[in-house]
Motif scaffolding. Structure first.
Motif, mmCIF file in Angstrom:
data_model
loop_
_atom_site.group_PDB
_atom_site.id
_atom_site.type_symbol
_atom_site.label_atom_id
_atom_site.label_comp_id
_atom_site.label_asym_id
_atom_site.label_seq_id
_atom_site.Cartn_x
_atom_site.Cartn_y
_atom_site.Cartn_z
ATOM 1 N N GLY A 107 0.834 -1.203 0.000
ATOM 2 C CA GLY A 107 0.000 0.000 0.000
ATOM 3 C C GLY A 107 0.859 1.240 0.000
ATOM 4 N N GLY A 108 0.660 2.132 -0.976
ATOM 5 C CA GLY A 108 1.385 3.406 -1.007
ATOM 6 C C GLY A 108 2.885 3.229 -0.985
ATOM 7 N N VAL A 109 3.566 3.969 -0.083
ATOM 8 C CA VAL A 109 5.029 3.827 -0.037
ATOM 9 C C VAL A 109 5.458 2.545 0.678
ATOM 10 C CG1 VAL A 109 5.923 6.133 -0.441
ATOM 11 C CG2 VAL A 109 5.087 5.520 1.841
ATOM 12 N N SER A 129 1.928 -13.167 -7.516
ATOM 13 C CA SER A 129 0.845 -12.210 -7.732
ATOM 14 C C SER A 129 1.097 -11.000 -6.839
ATOM 15 C CB SER A 129 -0.512 -12.821 -7.351
ATOM 16 O OG SER A 129 -0.763 -13.951 -8.145
ATOM 17 N N VAL A 130 0.724 -9.830 -7.342
ATOM 18 C CA VAL A 130 0.979 -8.599 -6.599
ATOM 19 C C VAL A 130 -0.299 -7.764 -6.540
ATOM 20 C CG1 VAL A 130 2.390 -6.502 -6.474
ATOM 21 C CG2 VAL A 130 3.360 -8.591 -7.460
ATOM 22 N N ILE A 131 -0.632 -7.283 -5.358
ATOM 23 C CA ILE A 131 -1.730 -6.320 -5.213
ATOM 24 C C ILE A 131 -1.113 -5.003 -4.765
ATOM 25 C CG2 ILE A 131 -3.855 -5.736 -4.002
ATOM 26 C CD1 ILE A 131 -4.230 -8.773 -3.471
ATOM 27 N N LEU A 132 -1.349 -3.971 -5.542
ATOM 28 C CA LEU A 132 -0.819 -2.646 -5.213
ATOM 29 C C LEU A 132 -1.989 -1.725 -4.893
ATOM 30 C CD1 LEU A 132 1.738 -2.301 -8.161
ATOM 31 C CD2 LEU A 132 2.160 -3.223 -5.870
ATOM 32 N N GLY A 133 -2.013 -1.177 -3.712
ATOM 33 C CA GLY A 133 -3.111 -0.303 -3.310
ATOM 34 C C GLY A 133 -2.685 1.152 -3.256
ATOM 35 N N PHE A 134 -3.486 2.009 -3.888
ATOM 36 C CA PHE A 134 -3.214 3.455 -3.844
ATOM 37 C C PHE A 134 -4.528 4.187 -3.604
ATOM 38 C CE2 PHE A 134 0.146 1.636 -6.452
ATOM 39 C CZ PHE A 134 1.284 2.221 -5.910
ATOM 40 N N ILE A 154 -2.513 -6.717 -9.725
ATOM 41 C CA ILE A 154 -3.834 -6.102 -9.554
ATOM 42 C C ILE A 154 -3.627 -4.775 -8.830
ATOM 43 C CG2 ILE A 154 -6.155 -6.288 -8.543
ATOM 44 C CD1 ILE A 154 -5.721 -9.326 -8.372
ATOM 45 N N VAL A 155 -4.155 -3.690 -9.386
ATOM 46 C CA VAL A 155 -4.067 -2.393 -8.717
ATOM 47 C C VAL A 155 -5.442 -2.053 -8.150
ATOM 48 C CG1 VAL A 155 -3.629 0.079 -9.014
ATOM 49 C CG2 VAL A 155 -2.209 -1.600 -10.229
ATOM 50 N N THR A 156 -5.458 -1.585 -6.909
ATOM 51 C CA THR A 156 -6.711 -1.071 -6.338
ATOM 52 C C THR A 156 -6.541 0.418 -6.070
ATOM 53 O OG1 THR A 156 -6.127 -1.419 -4.014
ATOM 54 C CG2 THR A 156 -7.142 -3.273 -5.167
ATOM 55 N N THR A 157 -7.617 1.171 -6.268
ATOM 56 C CA THR A 157 -7.610 2.583 -5.859
ATOM 57 C C THR A 157 -8.835 2.817 -4.973
ATOM 58 O OG1 THR A 157 -8.744 3.189 -7.914
ATOM 59 C CG2 THR A 157 -6.357 3.502 -7.855
ATOM 60 N N ALA A 158 -8.618 3.579 -3.931
ATOM 61 C CA ALA A 158 -9.703 3.814 -2.964
ATOM 62 C C ALA A 158 -10.872 4.550 -3.625
ATOM 63 C CB ALA A 158 -9.168 4.610 -1.776
ATOM 64 N N ASP A 159 -10.542 5.415 -4.605
ATOM 65 C CA ASP A 159 -11.616 6.195 -5.240
ATOM 66 C C ASP A 159 -12.101 5.571 -6.554
ATOM 67 O OD1 ASP A 159 -9.548 6.690 -6.997
ATOM 68 O OD2 ASP A 159 -9.592 8.874 -6.778
ATOM 69 N N GLY A 160 -11.532 4.445 -6.919
ATOM 70 C CA GLY A 160 -11.989 3.758 -8.130
ATOM 71 C C GLY A 160 -11.524 4.388 -9.424
ATOM 72 N N LEU A 164 -9.199 -1.898 -9.606
ATOM 73 C CA LEU A 164 -10.325 -2.312 -8.768
ATOM 74 C C LEU A 164 -10.602 -1.239 -7.716
ATOM 75 C CD1 LEU A 164 -12.082 -4.958 -8.212
ATOM 76 C CD2 LEU A 164 -10.361 -5.476 -6.466
ATOM 77 N N LYS A 165 -11.863 -0.857 -7.607
ATOM 78 C CA LYS A 165 -12.214 0.158 -6.603
ATOM 79 C C LYS A 165 -12.201 -0.469 -5.200
ATOM 80 C CE LYS A 165 -16.059 3.124 -5.191
ATOM 81 N NZ LYS A 165 -15.634 4.382 -4.823
ATOM 82 N N GLY A 166 -11.566 0.220 -4.274
ATOM 83 C CA GLY A 166 -11.548 -0.277 -2.898
ATOM 84 C C GLY A 166 -10.142 -0.389 -2.352
ATOM 85 N N PHE A 167 -9.968 -1.332 -1.428
ATOM 86 C CA PHE A 167 -8.687 -1.503 -0.756
ATOM 87 C C PHE A 167 -8.024 -2.822 -1.172
ATOM 88 C CE2 PHE A 167 -11.385 1.116 2.006
ATOM 89 C CZ PHE A 167 -10.596 2.258 2.057
ATOM 90 N N VAL A 168 -6.778 -2.969 -0.774
ATOM 91 C CA VAL A 168 -6.056 -4.197 -1.150
ATOM 92 C C VAL A 168 -6.795 -5.449 -0.694
ATOM 93 C CG1 VAL A 168 -3.747 -3.151 -1.270
ATOM 94 C CG2 VAL A 168 -4.578 -4.050 0.923
ATOM 95 N N THR A 169 -7.501 -5.340 0.417
ATOM 96 C CA THR A 169 -8.210 -6.518 0.928
ATOM 97 C C THR A 169 -9.349 -6.934 -0.006
ATOM 98 O OG1 THR A 169 -9.333 -4.926 2.352
ATOM 99 C CG2 THR A 169 -7.664 -6.306 3.379
#
Lengths: 243, 305
Positions: A107-109, A129-134, A154-160, A164-169
């Motif tokens: 997540g982030g930095v 596999s990698v999940i990157l959350g921003f 897989i990239v997630t963004t909190a604002d969509g 994928l919209k949401g969090f790494v979880t």
């Protein structure tokens, strides 16, 4: 572990408030991905601990976020300047426990130390596999670099605004994995722990005095007693963490 | 050849440079950086009778030329220090060490000293009556001359090792406390412990340290420490260990001229694990530069004439 001077080859912004610095010098003290350097910053007293993102025989890369005066000063350092580093600190990630299909969650930095880890796991012929959350699309970095290593990303963004919209979880349910490795803000780590179904390793962040184990400034509680994030950590096994 | 040796409460040190308690762990981990046998002695991590986790994090904050800490006497307890930490150090370091002891009651000091007293590697006890980071302990003894005297007298009665009382700068008149300790049989005093401070995080608008307050150390406090060593030197006859922002051989000379018989190097170890080694190596050069042949002869030199 040693103290030495490293020449700045690159110090450039790669996302809002996020900078990449490439340093030339002896990288032989680095023994595992997830270790960090403690970097002396002009006009500041304490060093700043920053995780190692990537390294080869001659250079190492760190990615850091400007969060205060120290990192602000670091971001103004120029190509050709020398920096005073303590290298390499902490235990780093252990890849022996990964199984065939490790999942990396950043997540982030918290993302940068997973890059060196990904490289190592792929070199060990594992399917990564990698999940990157921003928070938002403009803050994303390293996505292409992870893909270039051969990882499924897989990239997630909190604002969509991207991926994928949401969090790494939210992305974790799509991942089929044997083990996980994670780094990011503490609330994210806690959420990962609550969601994960396999064993894993967490990298923690803490304000440090020395980074070398002397001052006890960064101690955390674990099921095996107090441990120093800088020395026994920053990576802890899931089963030893007290949340 | 210049002579860097000094005498601290009857024990000879090859040089006056001692890493300060709380900035060097129990010493042995620094063998990753250099041969610690070059050190004059080592002041061990503050030890209490029972194990202590210390304060919640954040425990550390950056300040101008200084660090603010609120570690809060994290330590594994006196039994573990005796049976593990001291034994590990003994296999590496061959000189007498300084055991630093703290407590929340007079009985706590007694218990910790009694546990450690049998260890022949301990040359001195440094009695910490000045930790600003534990509530209701440490500092409560160091800011009151009667309490300081009581701890000194009590510890004096249970050990034959030299006792050095570590004094707080957070007092109106440090010489009163020093005199009270001397009168009850202290063999020396060490000063200064950290200055009570606070930093407020503008983003959260709250104190940055979880403990709210912390102890300030580093070069920023050095002039305060030199002044207090100078004042205490005029007030007592027992040896003084000078502490406060020492980061160079020149700093060592400055403290000794003010009246220190030896010095402890603290915060400098945090930013440079080689700090004590560099200071020890630079000391003969600095002595030559200032025309000093015998280091112990300059103690209190700033007071003459």
């Amino acid at each position: 572990m040693k103290q030495d001077f490293y020449e700045i080859l690159i110090n450039e912004q790669i996302a809002p408030s996020v900078f990449k610095m490439v340093l030339a010098g002896d990288t032989s003290p680095i023994t595992a991905p997830g270790q960090f350097v403690n970097i002396k910053i002009p006009e500041f007293y304490l060093r700043r601990p920053i995780s190692i993102c990537d390294w080869n025989d001659k250079t190492l890369t760190i990615i850091y976020k400007v969060v205060g005066g120290g990192t602000e000063s670091l971001s103004r350092m120029k190509k050709g300047e020398k920096t005073d580093l303590l290298i390499a600190l902490g235990n780093g990630y252990d890849t022996l426990l990964s199984g065939d299909k490790p999942l990396l969650i950043g997540g982030g930095v918290g993302v940068p130390p997973l890059f060196g880890l990904c490289k190592k796991l792929i070199a060990e012929n594992k399917t990564v596999s990698v999940i990157l959350g921003f928070n938002t699309k403009s803050e994303i970095f390293l996505e292409d670099e992870f893909k270039a290593l051969g990882a499924k990303v897989i990239v997630t963004t909190a604002d969509g605004s991207y991926g994928l919209k949401g969090f790494v979880t939210n992305a974790m349910e799509y991942a089929d994995c044997t083990y996980f490795y994670t780094c990011g803000p503490k609330p994210m780590l806690k959420a990962v722990n609550d969601t994960a179904k396999t064993g894993g390793q967490f990298s923690f962040e803490e304000r440090m005095g020395c980074g070398t184990g002397a001052c006890m400034g960064c101690t955390c509680k674990t099921k095996n007693g107090p441990k120093r994030v800088c020395t026994e950590g920053p990576v802890f096994l899931r089963e030893e963490i007290e949340w | 050849m210049v002579d860097t040796s000094v005498n601290l409460c009857g024990i000879k040190l090859t040089n006056p440079v001692i890493p300060a308690s709380g900035t060097f762990g129990f010493g042995y981990e620094f063998t990753r950086f250099y041969d610690i046998n070059i050190l004059g002695s080592i002041a061990l991590k503050g030890t209490t009778k029972e194990p202590r986790f210390g304060n919640p994090t954040p425990r550390i904050a950056e300040c101008p030329s200084a660090v603010l800490n609120s570690v809060g006497l994290q330590n594994p307890g006196a039994e573990r220090v005796l049976n593990y930490e001291l034994k590990t150090l003994k296999s590496i370091y061959k000189k007498p060490v300084i055991a630093n002891v703290s407590g929340f009651s007079v009985n706590d000091y007694v218990s910790a000293v009694n546990i450690l007293n049998e260890d022949s590697n301990i040359g001195w006890f440094e009695i910490n009556i000045s930790c600003p980071n534990v509530h209701g302990g440490g500092l409560a003894f160091g800011t009151n001359a009667e309490n300081a005297a009581l701890v000194t007298k009590t510890v004096r009665g249970i050990t034959n090792k030299p006792i050095i009382i570590k004094l707080s700068p957070n007092v109106t008149d440090i010489t009163e406390i020093a005199k009270a300790c001397e009168a009850e049989g202290a063999d020396g005093v060490s000063l200064i412990n950290t200055l009570l401070g606070m930093k407020i995080d503008l983003k959260t608008k709250k104190p940055l340290l979880a403990n709210k307050t912390g102890g300030l150390s580093g070069p920023a406090v050095k002039p305060v420490a030199v002044r207090m060593v100078y004042q205490v030197y005029e007030a007592v006859k027992i040896p003084i260990v000078g502490i406060g922002g020492i980061a160079s051989a020149d700093d060592v000379l400055e403290f000794m001229l003010a009246g220190a018989a030896a010095v402890e190097v603290g915060a400098a170890n945090l930013i440079d694990p080689y700090a004590c080694k560099k200071i020890i190596e630079d000391l003969p050069k600095a002595m030559k530069k200032y025309g000093i042949n015998n280091l112990s002869e300059i103690i209190g030199g700033a007071h003459n004439g």
